[in-house]
Design a protein around this motif. Structure first.
Motif, PDB file in Angstrom:
ATOM      1  N   SER A 174       0.833  -1.199   0.000  1.00  0.00           N
ATOM      2  CA  SER A 174       0.000   0.000   0.000  1.00  0.00           C
ATOM      3  C   SER A 174       0.865   1.245   0.000  1.00  0.00           C
ATOM      4  O   SER A 174       2.017   1.227   0.452  1.00  0.00           O
ATOM      5  N   ASP A 201      -1.871   4.229   2.712  1.00  0.00           N
ATOM      6  CA  ASP A 201      -3.013   3.394   3.097  1.00  0.00           C
ATOM      7  C   ASP A 201      -3.903   2.969   1.928  1.00  0.00           C
ATOM      8  O   ASP A 201      -4.975   2.410   2.133  1.00  0.00           O
ATOM      9  N   LYS A 202      -3.454   3.228   0.697  1.00  0.00           N
ATOM     10  CA  LYS A 202      -4.212   2.791  -0.473  1.00  0.00           C
ATOM     11  C   LYS A 202      -3.579   1.519  -1.026  1.00  0.00           C
ATOM     12  O   LYS A 202      -2.412   1.522  -1.428  1.00  0.00           O
TER      13      LYS A 202
END
Length: 247
Positions: A10, A13-14
């Motif tokens: 990630s 946080d993606k």
């Protein structure tokens, strides 16, 4: 040599990588292709140890050593070379100074003696001549004032001097004209086409793969490998695009 198992990663946080598994054996060239945003550069940065890229699941080993547990300098000393899509400029640091420092740092980490200034200059001249880079350019600050093609050729000189076991090359053909592409491809083949080395070549275009013919081609889409095949897969992608194959 390189084994990637169920790799998830990630950025901010993606989730970008969503379960990549891939193995490279010595002597092999693997090409990664895929549409923009599919995770190709993220994969290269995760392998290289770039900060800000969080591995949330999976494992990566290089010569049966835990690659993800190493710092970026340790990965380089273990034999990994990361070629950038956009090589950075380093004002105030000459190519010669930068490369001799990098090479000797890796040699020390492996318990090898440092290379003398004379031996290093002979090596640098040999590699620069092979890539059409003058020693005057080698004395200039790293990539400062270089054209796109000169930056990529300079990166091949770096690879030739460092002499890695595994090269991860992120769109090394980006921005190259026909002549520069041929020179860079010849550099990859000369330096890395050996039975104890391997290459992970990330590219958008089949044209590079006519010059550096891969053993395997993998299509990356939405963080996953959705198709694998031989060199003919790159020609199919060139004809049909990603929409059908990556669907």
């Amino acid at each position: 040599m390189l084994t990637i198992e169920n790799l998830h990663a990630s950025v901010a946080d993606k989730p970008i990588l969503k379960g990549i598994s891939l193995s490279l054996n010595p002597g092999e060239v693997h090409a990664i292709m895929g549409p923009n945003g599919s995770g190709k550069s993220t994969l290269s940065y995760v392998l290289g140890g770039r900060p800000g890229y969080e591995v949330t699941e999976g494992s990566v080993t290089l010569d049966e050593r835990d690659l993800l547990g190493m710092g970026a300098d340790e990965r380089a000393a273990a034999g990994l070379f990361l070629g950038f899509q956009y090589p950075v400029e380093i004002p105030g640091v000459s190519n010669v100074q930068f490369l001799r420092t990098a090479l000797n740092a890796q040699r020390r980490a492996r318990g090898e003696p440092e290379m003398s200034a004379g031996d290093f200059l002979r090596l640098a001249r040999e590699q620069a001549d092979a890539l059409g880079i003058s020693m005057e350019m080698m004395k200039r600050n790293v990539n400062v004032g270089f054209s796109g093609g000169e930056k990529k050729r300079n990166e091949m000189v770096q690879m030739g001097i460092i002499d890695p076991r595994l090269a991860v090359l992120d769109e090394t053909d980006s921005g190259l004209d026909i002549d520069a592409l041929r020179v860079v491809a010849e550099g990859i083949n000369r330096i890395m086409r050996k039975p104890d080395k391997a290459v992970l070549l990330i590219t958008h275009y089949q044209r590079l793969l006519d010059l550096v013919v891969p053993d395997f081609v993998h299509v990356l889409a939405e963080g996953r490998i959705v198709r694998s095949g031989g060199p003919e897969l790159a020609h199919q992608l060139e004809r049909e695009g990603y929409s059908e194959i990556a669907a």
